[in-house]
Enzyme design. Sequence first.
Site, PDB file in Angstrom:
ATOM      1  N   LYS A 167      73.760  47.818  26.782  1.00 31.90           N
ATOM      2  CA  LYS A 167      73.198  49.170  26.699  1.00 31.90           C
ATOM      3  C   LYS A 167      71.956  49.278  27.584  1.00 31.90           C
ATOM      4  O   LYS A 167      71.773  50.271  28.296  1.00 31.90           O
ATOM      5  CB  LYS A 167      72.865  49.505  25.238  1.00 31.90           C
ATOM      6  CG  LYS A 167      74.108  49.664  24.359  1.00 31.90           C
ATOM      7  CD  LYS A 167      73.764  49.796  22.874  1.00 31.90           C
ATOM      8  CE  LYS A 167      75.041  49.826  22.034  1.00 31.90           C
ATOM      9  NZ  LYS A 167      74.779  49.890  20.579  1.00 31.90           N
ATOM     10  N   GLN A 217      69.947  49.023  16.427  1.00 33.33           N
ATOM     11  CA  GLN A 217      71.187  48.251  16.482  1.00 33.33           C
ATOM     12  C   GLN A 217      71.487  47.657  15.106  1.00 33.33           C
ATOM     13  O   GLN A 217      70.638  47.002  14.505  1.00 33.33           O
ATOM     14  CB  GLN A 217      71.059  47.136  17.544  1.00 33.33           C
ATOM     15  CG  GLN A 217      72.314  46.356  17.791  1.00 33.33           C
ATOM     16  CD  GLN A 217      73.449  47.187  18.411  1.00 33.33           C
ATOM     17  OE1 GLN A 217      73.188  48.125  19.169  1.00 33.33           O
ATOM     18  NE2 GLN A 217      74.680  46.871  18.060  1.00 33.33           N
ATOM     19  N   ASP A 270      72.584  57.568  18.488  1.00 31.53           N
ATOM     20  CA  ASP A 270      73.801  57.023  17.874  1.00 31.53           C
ATOM     21  C   ASP A 270      74.519  58.064  17.023  1.00 31.53           C
ATOM     22  O   ASP A 270      75.659  57.830  16.587  1.00 31.53           O
ATOM     23  CB  ASP A 270      73.443  55.826  16.976  1.00 31.53           C
ATOM     24  CG  ASP A 270      73.857  54.501  17.591  1.00 31.53           C
ATOM     25  OD1 ASP A 270      74.816  54.500  18.383  1.00 31.53           O
ATOM     26  OD2 ASP A 270      73.229  53.483  17.260  1.00 31.53           O
TER      27      ASP A 270
HETATM   28  N1  GUN Z   1      76.564  47.924  15.565  1.00 33.47           N
HETATM   29  C1  GUN Z   1      77.887  47.949  15.800  1.00 33.47           C
HETATM   30  N2  GUN Z   1      78.223  49.101  16.422  1.00 33.47           N
HETATM   31  C2  GUN Z   1      77.081  49.803  16.573  1.00 33.47           C
HETATM   32  C3  GUN Z   1      76.794  51.066  17.147  1.00 33.47           C
HETATM   33  O1  GUN Z   1      77.655  51.788  17.653  1.00 33.47           O
HETATM   34  N3  GUN Z   1      75.503  51.446  17.125  1.00 33.47           N
HETATM   35  C4  GUN Z   1      74.551  50.675  16.570  1.00 33.47           C
HETATM   36  N4  GUN Z   1      73.294  51.137  16.563  1.00 33.47           N
HETATM   37  N5  GUN Z   1      74.778  49.499  16.026  1.00 33.47           N
HETATM   38  C5  GUN Z   1      76.048  49.072  16.031  1.00 33.47           C
END
Ligand code: GUN
Length: 562
Positions: free
Chosen positions: A319, A363, A386
């Site tokens: 990311k 995350q 998100d």
């Molecule tokens: N952990 C697993 N998938 C995701 C996601 O799409 N966003 C976030 N913030 N954490 C995750």
Amino acid sequence: MLKILFIADVIGSPGREALRARLPGLKRGTGAHFTIVNAENSAGGFGVTREAAADLFASGADVLTGGNHLWDRKDSIAYIAEEPRLVRPANLPAGTPGHGTLVFRAADGTSIGVVNLLGRVFMKEADCPFRTADAAVESLRSQGVRVIVVDFHAETTAEKVAMGWHLDGRVSAVIGTHTHVQTADERVLPQGTACVSDAGMTGGFESVIGMDRGAALRRFLTLMPERLTPAEGDLRVNAVLVTVDPSTGRAAAIERIQLPHRSVSAGTVKLLTGDQPALSVRYAARAEVERLIAGGVMPTLALVSVGEDPASQIYLKKKSAACAEAGIAIRRVALAAGADTRAVVERVRALGADPDVHGILVQLPLGPQVNAQAVLESIPPARDVDGFHPENVGRLGLGLPCLMPCTPRGILELLRYHQVPLAGKHAVVLGRSPIVGRPLATLLSLKGLDCTVTIGHSASGPALRALAREADLLIAAIGRPEFVTGDWVKSGATVVDVGIHRVPDPTRRGGSRITGDVEFESVAAVAGALSPVPGGVGPMTVAMVVANTVLAAERQAGGVRV
Ligand code: GUN
């Protein structure tokens, strides 16, 4: 009549594979007496090696021709010099290794002169190909050779067409190579010379002229160097068949050939690859970032994590890299493994109050000591890239503008990019997580997308398989490796694999491999379309983090977009 088969530029091992499989049948079917193969891209897409050449001869080539890439592999120069069945460009300085003109004997006993020439327009310097051709033809004719084939390796149509007219009546065929796209201008000129501007290519057609299309496109979009590798998908053989009267050397006919070998690496299934649409999303985001920066706004994303979960570290790295590529500034907040709910919420609130931060992504997972919901609710909804805050979840359910979760948004873009029809289709979503299954099911059922949606999950029990088999569109987001097998899938259905798992595999170097929630081989044999893992949904999720951050920054900077 003498039949001469000319195989267009063979691109790397995929091209050689196609030729190995198709050339014997093609020779039988056409009754070819002599086969010329342009081999200048046959080794890894650049140049020729002893091994690549041996492969082509074993497939049925009688002679190989070259081009401007012939010298790309310095360690093959000695081979080019000594190989009696290889014709390199003739219009190079005296002393260049190898031969520019050679005489061969076809299966019917006819002597055939083969000449290879380089064009000069938009190519590196070479001697005049027209005058070199004159000399070669004169020399061959003086040896009593009537049938002459010229492989003219040139960039422009005009130069190739001009060569046809220049040699009309003096050679049997002038066959253009190098541009890799077969042209539909094949004809026999009035004095008996068969011509085509380009014979095409033998290799992967899901490509940019035989090379991996992702890398090729990135080179155009970014102007940065990028290694090109031969494409694997949609393998085809391109060729031309020239019919010649051996007593005069005059061509009677020229025919273009396009022979499919295999459509994609997994049978006939269409692969819903994510690299390309993800690149487009990131590229569009970059243009928006440039606009924002020009307007005095530096789009900034805060990436928050707790502890050292290895999978999370990989996701965060991806990311960060994608955001940085788009010009977005990153604030990395890595809290220690023991950080509790209060500590995490405080940091997120501080970021939420900072006017320079436009997006906040926490995350997951955060560890058992943290109340993740409390953390997610402490993100201001306008910065919740998100889309996990209850306000965004609620707005999504109502079909109102919001920040959408990245994986569902990425899947919709993946389906749009690959033109998968949705309206009226039955979508079965396997998995009810708030990150993927639930929001995706909501989105697919909204007006405009118009799917009929069923959600199946771990508590559906044995009914799950029967439900899955009903699906026109099957979303596998159940979080279990290779859980969905071919017998779960209706013939021709579209399958989107959301899972990503590392599983042991003693046959691989390193002892493991990446797989999804779908057993690729068995599902690919039944499905009409399937997203691969890796390289399907994953890049789309990452691209949507970039897109959502840009959207959040634009809205905060003055509501540029709704
Ligand atoms: N952990 C697993 N998938 C995701 C996601 O799409 N966003 C976030 N913030 N954490 C995750």
